[in-house]
Write a protein that holds these residues in place. Sequence first.
Motif, PDB file in Angstrom:
ATOM      1  N   ARG A 205       0.958  -1.179  -0.110  1.00 28.66           N
ATOM      2  CA  ARG A 205      -0.246   0.305  -0.252  1.00 28.66           C
ATOM      3  C   ARG A 205       0.948   1.244   0.382  1.00 28.66           C
ATOM      4  NH1 ARG A 205      -5.369  -1.162  -0.801  1.00 28.66           N
ATOM      5  NH2 ARG A 205      -5.642  -4.064  -0.104  1.00 28.66           N
ATOM      6  N   LEU A 206       1.888   0.827   0.958  1.00 33.36           N
ATOM      7  CA  LEU A 206       3.295   2.220   0.630  1.00 33.36           C
ATOM      8  C   LEU A 206       3.548   2.588  -0.506  1.00 33.36           C
ATOM      9  CD1 LEU A 206       5.119   1.452   3.344  1.00 33.36           C
ATOM     10  CD2 LEU A 206       3.363   3.154   3.816  1.00 33.36           C
ATOM     11  N   LEU A 213      -0.519   9.428  -4.580  1.00 35.87           N
ATOM     12  CA  LEU A 213       0.907  10.946  -4.489  1.00 35.87           C
ATOM     13  C   LEU A 213       1.521  12.022  -5.549  1.00 35.87           C
ATOM     14  CD1 LEU A 213       0.772  10.828  -0.502  1.00 35.87           C
ATOM     15  CD2 LEU A 213      -0.890  12.364  -1.390  1.00 35.87           C
ATOM     16  N   TYR A 214       1.137  10.777  -6.790  1.00 39.45           N
ATOM     17  CA  TYR A 214       2.189  11.956  -7.770  1.00 39.45           C
ATOM     18  C   TYR A 214       3.868  11.693  -7.986  1.00 39.45           C
ATOM     19  CZ  TYR A 214      -1.495  15.353  -7.023  1.00 39.45           C
ATOM     20  OH  TYR A 214      -3.048  15.466  -6.488  1.00 39.45           O
TER      21      TYR A 214
ATOM     22  N   PHE B  92      -6.201   6.336   2.873  1.00 39.61           N
ATOM     23  CA  PHE B  92      -5.977   4.776   2.549  1.00 39.61           C
ATOM     24  C   PHE B  92      -7.104   4.534   4.182  1.00 39.61           C
ATOM     25  CE2 PHE B  92      -3.163   5.395  -0.798  1.00 39.61           C
ATOM     26  CZ  PHE B  92      -3.242   4.109  -0.940  1.00 39.61           C
ATOM     27  N   SER B  94      -6.840   1.601   5.544  1.00 42.40           N
ATOM     28  CA  SER B  94      -5.289   1.579   6.494  1.00 42.40           C
ATOM     29  C   SER B  94      -4.277   2.303   6.663  1.00 42.40           C
ATOM     30  CB  SER B  94      -4.425   0.212   6.049  1.00 42.40           C
ATOM     31  OG  SER B  94      -3.851  -0.003   4.464  1.00 42.40           O
ATOM     32  N   ALA B  96      -1.777   3.468   5.850  1.00 45.56           N
ATOM     33  CA  ALA B  96      -0.586   3.769   4.678  1.00 45.56           C
ATOM     34  C   ALA B  96       0.949   5.209   4.069  1.00 45.56           C
ATOM     35  CB  ALA B  96      -1.062   3.446   3.020  1.00 45.56           C
ATOM     36  N   LEU B  97       0.889   5.443   5.696  1.00 44.55           N
ATOM     37  CA  LEU B  97       1.641   6.499   5.848  1.00 44.55           C
ATOM     38  C   LEU B  97       3.469   5.890   5.955  1.00 44.55           C
ATOM     39  CD1 LEU B  97       0.153   7.506   9.723  1.00 44.55           C
ATOM     40  CD2 LEU B  97       0.125   8.446   7.168  1.00 44.55           C
ATOM     41  N   PHE B  98       3.904   6.563   5.272  1.00 42.33           N
ATOM     42  CA  PHE B  98       5.326   5.910   5.024  1.00 42.33           C
ATOM     43  C   PHE B  98       5.564   6.388   6.396  1.00 42.33           C
ATOM     44  CE2 PHE B  98       4.388   8.887   1.100  1.00 42.33           C
ATOM     45  CZ  PHE B  98       4.160   8.175   0.672  1.00 42.33           C
ATOM     46  N   PRO B  99       6.719   4.970   7.251  1.00 42.35           N
ATOM     47  CA  PRO B  99       7.155   4.771   8.026  1.00 42.35           C
ATOM     48  C   PRO B  99       8.309   5.790   8.323  1.00 42.35           C
ATOM     49  CG  PRO B  99       7.273   2.529   7.442  1.00 42.35           C
ATOM     50  CD  PRO B  99       6.340   4.112   6.168  1.00 42.35           C
ATOM     51  N   HIS B 100       9.147   5.540   7.104  1.00 43.81           N
ATOM     52  CA  HIS B 100      10.449   5.902   7.574  1.00 43.81           C
ATOM     53  C   HIS B 100      10.248   8.069   6.593  1.00 43.81           C
ATOM     54  CE1 HIS B 100       9.747   6.624   3.644  1.00 43.81           C
ATOM     55  NE2 HIS B 100      10.849   7.080   2.600  1.00 43.81           N
ATOM     56  N   PHE B 109       4.480  15.483   1.122  1.00 44.67           N
ATOM     57  CA  PHE B 109       4.906  14.705   0.176  1.00 44.67           C
ATOM     58  C   PHE B 109       4.122  14.283  -1.628  1.00 44.67           C
ATOM     59  CE2 PHE B 109       5.307  10.392  -2.735  1.00 44.67           C
ATOM     60  CZ  PHE B 109       6.544   9.730  -2.189  1.00 44.67           C
ATOM     61  N   GLY B 110       3.366  15.095  -1.005  1.00 40.98           N
ATOM     62  CA  GLY B 110       2.776  14.754  -2.812  1.00 40.98           C
ATOM     63  C   GLY B 110       3.322  16.306  -2.997  1.00 40.98           C
ATOM     64  N   ARG B 155      -2.684  14.666   4.005  1.00 40.69           N
ATOM     65  CA  ARG B 155      -1.622  14.471   3.396  1.00 40.69           C
ATOM     66  C   ARG B 155      -2.648  14.095   1.800  1.00 40.69           C
ATOM     67  NH1 ARG B 155       1.256   8.068   3.574  1.00 40.69           N
ATOM     68  NH2 ARG B 155      -0.865   8.039   2.332  1.00 40.69           N
ATOM     69  N   ALA B 156      -3.269  13.871   2.447  1.00 39.74           N
ATOM     70  CA  ALA B 156      -4.428  13.478   1.276  1.00 39.74           C
ATOM     71  C   ALA B 156      -5.101  15.076   0.286  1.00 39.74           C
ATOM     72  CB  ALA B 156      -5.205  12.247   1.032  1.00 39.74           C
TER      73      ALA B 156
END
Lengths: 307, 381
Positions: A205-206, A213-214, B92, B94, B96-100, B109-110, B155-156
């Motif tokens: 999903r990541l 996100l483009y 999402f 779940s 789906a955040l970026f863990p790092h 991010f976007g 984030r979206a």
Amino acid sequence: MTATAEAAPTQVIPLQDRPPRRRLTPYWLLLPGLAWLVVFFVVPMVYQASTSLQTGSLEQGFQLTWHFSTYWDALSEYKWHFVRSFGFSAIATLLCLAIGYPLAYTIAFKASKRWRNVILILVIAPFFTSFLIRTLAWKTILSDSGPVVETLNALHLLSLTDAIGLTTGQRLLATPLAVICGLTYNFLPFMILPLYTSLERIDPRLHEAAGDLYARPFTTFRKVTFPISLPGVVAGTLLTFIPASGDYINAQLLGSPSEQMIGNAIQKQFLNVLDYPTAAALSFILMALILGMVTVYMRKAGTEELV
Amino acid sequence: MTEQLREAATAGGDVRLTGIGKTYGAFTAVQPLDLTVPQGSFFALLGASGCGKTTTLRMIAGLEEPTSGTVLIGGQDVTALPPYKRPVNTVFQSYALFPHLDIFENVAFGLRRRGKKDVKKQVEEMLELVELGPYARRKPHQLSGGQQQRVAVARALINHPQVLLLDEPLGALDLKLRRQMQLELKRIQTEVGITFVHVTHDQEEAMTMADTIAVMNGGRVEQLGAPADLYENPGSTFVANFLGQSNLIPAEVTGSADGSLLLSAGGARLAMPKARCATEASSVYLGVRPEKITIAGADSEVAEGRNRITGTVVDSSFIGVSTQYVVRAETGQELAVFEQNMDRDTRLTPGAPVVLHWNPAHSFGLDAAQAIDAGTGEAAA
Ligand SMILES: Nc1ncnc2c1ncn2[C@@H]1O[C@H](COP(=O)(O)OP(=O)(O)OP(=O)(O)O)[C@@H](O)[C@H]1O
Ligand SMILES: [Mg+2]
């Protein structure tokens, strides 16, 4: 039911109030492991350390004379062996990363369940035969009249590697390149497996979220997949670089005397020259250098942040 | 920022799905469906677990390739476009955040991918909006589930998409925060006019937030309409039971008189407006919502022209603002009745004979060929 009711109150007793026997349990459990470490690691280390500071010969016996200059003499005599060891294994580690990463990525994300297992088995299949036999097989593969040399010759690639000093005289065997190939081949699984483990854990999903996100696929790899897999990269490079630096079989079988690595020197001192102090000193220098390099590397990679 | 968002929205955010469907092997997750989500509307996809809501949403986002049909966004056919080229963003299920990455970088991010300027200012504003300002430098695993969910929304939303897809974005929140976020989302949506497609299985959430609800069941859109419309005029037993609670009484049509259908159910003679009957069949279910029924002691007077059924109280539970009764009717069913606690009739205890009556105009009719318990908890179990 009654048993749990009786056992329950013990859980709330603070640590320091528990009966001493209970508090010691973890240490008793550690005992076999500690004993193992003492017998098979600490004792030999102390023994080697003392050997490295002795002088004498096999006939007259060795005496502990705190002869520290053995270290300096060994280092100056074998400095090129050290340079070659670390040079060859660094190149081999990079090659392993370059070959292993795409493969691990494919296994983790692209292969179907069935193929995943097949490829993983293929990765560890070489372990079913001995290290020695496998390296001997490479001797045949790289031999002067073999198909590999002929193909490379036809493509004039050997002239190229000759020019940069990786090979000599239009042949592969008994050249640095052969040793590097051997190291790369033999230690590749140690790179692939940790890489695969860290990639396989990444939630697909990541990737979707990054795409949403483009981020183009390559950006997704650069900004999401690779950074998250860094612990695997660190583990893989260490597991490849450390044993490769101390290896002597590849240099022995695929190289010539001028490709000898530090492992060969130690082996020679121990088994042929019978100069135990120098051999022990070389081992300690190797260990210290590797420890130093690993420490610097771990600092740079900032693994604490990542794991 | 609101200005920019509005600009993005007026660029046209109609989502049009035509014949879009998805099958996994022999299993049909989403049957070919046509759906138009008007630009700027708050659209809810409502349905039980596993009915294909997420799959539909993912097809709009481009994360799932539809087996058939096309997706149009603002008049442009995006069916073949990869997700990163679509003017939509997804929250999402779940997260789906970026863990790092820390919270700030997750939200940024976007913007960074599109090389936007003043990222810092925008991200800080957005974090302020979701009340996560002080958490900017934390990693996702250092946040609670609800906080992570708000990061996912931020984030979206920060990308000012034409369409925002939300997959149960409030599922992990406690009731209070959930209500607060519902209002917040609704406020943002009306303020900036972005098209929201909101997936949920919480019917209350769908009814309070959405302009239009599509009720999905087994990969199909069962009914589509404004919340009040769906509630008052359900088109199927599934919708009647899934949206709120309904009493469904099997009845036979016996005749009609000036716009009303006359029915007989067991011994009772009932009526309902012809216009509110969703079927021509002669076997129907007469539906009536529990709060529309008046309950009274068996000896009470009932005004002429009201639907009237007698029965016995089986159960009564006091829940503060109202009392819920279960009454075994003469027709054989158990009917639910919600009665506001104005003057509680203390005689209405289990076992008491009662009469139930309601305005016939509050009845609706459904085809009796359907399962009567579709959409209730029991049917799903
Ligand atoms: N990759 C897949 N392969 C096979 N079947 C799938 C796959 N993904 C989803 N399904 C099936 O498709 C159906 C719809 O799934 P979907 O995720 O859209 O449900 P949902 O309505 O979002 O449910 P929930 O409310 O639980 O999230 C489910 O029955 C699911 O089992
Ligand atoms: Mg879902």
